[in-house]
Design an enzyme around this catalytic site. Structure first.
Site, short mmCIF file in Angstrom:
data_model
loop_
_atom_site.label_atom_id
_atom_site.label_comp_id
_atom_site.label_asym_id
_atom_site.label_seq_id
_atom_site.Cartn_x
_atom_site.Cartn_y
_atom_site.Cartn_z
CD GLU A 42 -2.87 1.15 7.94
OE1 GLU A 42 -3.05 2.18 7.27
OE2 GLU A 42 -2.80 0.03 7.46
N GLY B 107 9.86 -7.35 35.94
CA GLY B 107 11.13 -6.97 36.55
C GLY B 107 12.28 -6.86 35.57
NE ARG C 296 -6.93 5.65 10.32
CZ ARG C 296 -7.27 6.77 9.72
NH1 ARG C 296 -8.57 7.08 9.58
NH2 ARG C 296 -6.36 7.59 9.24
CB ILE D 211 6.45 0.84 1.09
CG1 ILE D 211 6.32 2.28 0.59
CG2 ILE D 211 5.47 -0.09 0.38
CD1 ILE D 211 5.00 2.95 0.91
N GLY E 49 2.97 12.09 5.28
CA GLY E 49 2.50 10.91 5.96
C GLY E 49 1.03 11.07 6.31
CB THR F 73 -0.17 9.76 14.39
OG1 THR F 73 -0.96 10.95 14.15
CG2 THR F 73 0.99 9.70 13.41
CG PHE G 40 -1.99 0.90 1.37
CD1 PHE G 40 -3.24 0.57 0.89
CD2 PHE G 40 -1.82 2.12 2.01
CE1 PHE G 40 -4.31 1.44 1.04
CE2 PHE G 40 -2.89 3.00 2.15
CZ PHE G 40 -4.14 2.66 1.67
CG ASP H 18 -12.42 4.88 7.41
OD1 ASP H 18 -11.70 5.58 8.14
OD2 ASP H 18 -13.36 5.35 6.73
#
Length: 375
Positions: A355, A331, A243, A157, A131, A357, A123, A240
């Site tokens: 996708e 720990g 995400r 990419i 961005g 921020t 994509f 959309d």
């Protein structure tokens, strides 16, 4: 929304968990150390139908829906987030092709993505200076007598060095009139396509991430995907859905961190019990929010942007917090670079970035609330 999983959804989840248990999880740490691209595991996922979960069966997909897709990504991300993001991007690219492509485009490409003949698709939206502000991209496609010529650079990419197909967004013009942004199908093997070296990232080392350069890359006229000048709308629709994938990945990361902390006996310590129970509750809340967004998309809703952004924002923020808290509760030993919790902390960080921020998600949510109200 039915909160009970269907037989199909349970089957998809079980397929993913089996592959993860037998193949993906056992090699996650060694693969991270060597930055080995998971070709064999991607083939196994394809054989199980998981590289095209929400794609029609006549294109080689599983046709199992978006909820099943979310469950599969959660399972794979719990085993190795780097494999999960590669799987998620392939599903996203395949869906874009299946939804917007002509019959010829779909038949030529989508079955190769779902079957594993292509190890992945890429994509290609982000650029070095563009961005979150995708509308500011500089890559340009110019008409020629035989089709189009593309010039520009893309950045960050996923799977770029291994992809069988690129979806490339570029500024376009027709007869000198601005036509906005258009989407093109580009063969990675064309003359003029250059793949940069793998980025040395903080985490998710087994996910291949590169820059791409397009130097007078010539593509045919029928390489336009969707309507000319409407590429930005396609990108936003795809994001959309993307995400939902990243929210699902984030939940898998949080699940893995909580399981590692449980195995270390953290939950048995009185002083940590309240924090541990609250982490479980918050992860479950993010899971339900993500599954609701997936259900809305699967149900054919034309507007699930707010829900997808809410899911991605909440799940990614919680994944980062849970991974850090589990590391602290276990720990000092968990802070070693090769400890699985340290890997999860590194892997989780980028979920707040790609996708869109976390800041962009807040903008999307706020704009939708202003436009449509809180109902």
């Amino acid at each position: 929304m039915n909160l009970q999983l269907t037989p199909t959804q349970r089957d998809v989840q079980a397929r993913a968990r089996e592959i993860c248990r037998e193949h993906i999880a056992p090699r996650a740490l060694s693969r991270d150390a060597s930055a080995e691209f998971p070709l064999d595991d991607l083939r196994r996922l394809a054989d199980a139908g998981l590289m095209g979960v929400n794609i029609d069966a006549d294109l080689g997909g599983l046709e199992a829906g978006v909820v099943a897709y979310s469950l599969a990504v959660q399972a794979v991300a719990k085993a190795d987030p780097a494999v999960a993001v590669t799987m998620a991007v392939n599903n996203m690219v395949g869906e874009v092709l299946a939804y917007f492509g002509t019959d010829a485009q779909k038949q030529a490409l989508v079955p190769k993505m779902t079957s594993g003949e292509f190890s992945s698709g890429s994509f290609c939206l982000s650029e070095p200076g563009s961005g979150s502000d995708a509308a500011g991209m500089l890559t340009r496609a110019t008409r020629t007598s035989e089709g189009w010529r593309i010039n520009g650079t893309k950045a960050w990419i996923t799977s770029g060095a291994y992809a069988g197909v690129f979806l490339v967004w570029a500024q376009t013009s027709v007869d000198g009139d601005d036509q906005g942004i258009s989407l093109f199908i580009v063969d990675p093997n064309l003359d003029g396509v250059s793949v940069g070296p793998p980025e040395e990232k903080m985490g998710q080392h087994a996910s291949n991430t590169v820059s791409l350069a397009f130097d007078d890359v010539r593509i045919p006229a029928d390489a336009v995907l969707g309507e000319l000048g409407k590429g930005f709308r396609i990108a936003m629709m795809a994001l959309d859905g993307g995400r939902i994938g990243i929210a699902s990945q984030s939940i898998g990361i949080a699940d893995a961190a909580l399981e590692l902390a449980t195995e270390a006996g953290v939950g048995a310590h009185a002083k940590s019990t309240d924090a541990f129970e609250m982490m479980h509750a918050r992860v479950e809340a993010a899971r339900q929010l993500t599954l609701r967004a997936a259900w809305l998309k699967e149900s054919g809703s034309t507007n699930f942007s707010r829900e997808a952004s809410m899911a991605k924002l909440m799940a990614s923020e919680i994944a980062n917090e849970v991974a850090r808290q589990c590391l602290a509760l276990v720990g000092p030993a968990a802070a070693a670079y090769d400890h699985p919790l340290a890997k999860l902390v590194r892997d989780a960080r980028v979920t707040r970035i790609y996708e869109g921020t976390s800041e962009i998600q807040r903008v999307v949510i706020a704009r939708d609330l202003i436009r449509n109200g809180a109902a």
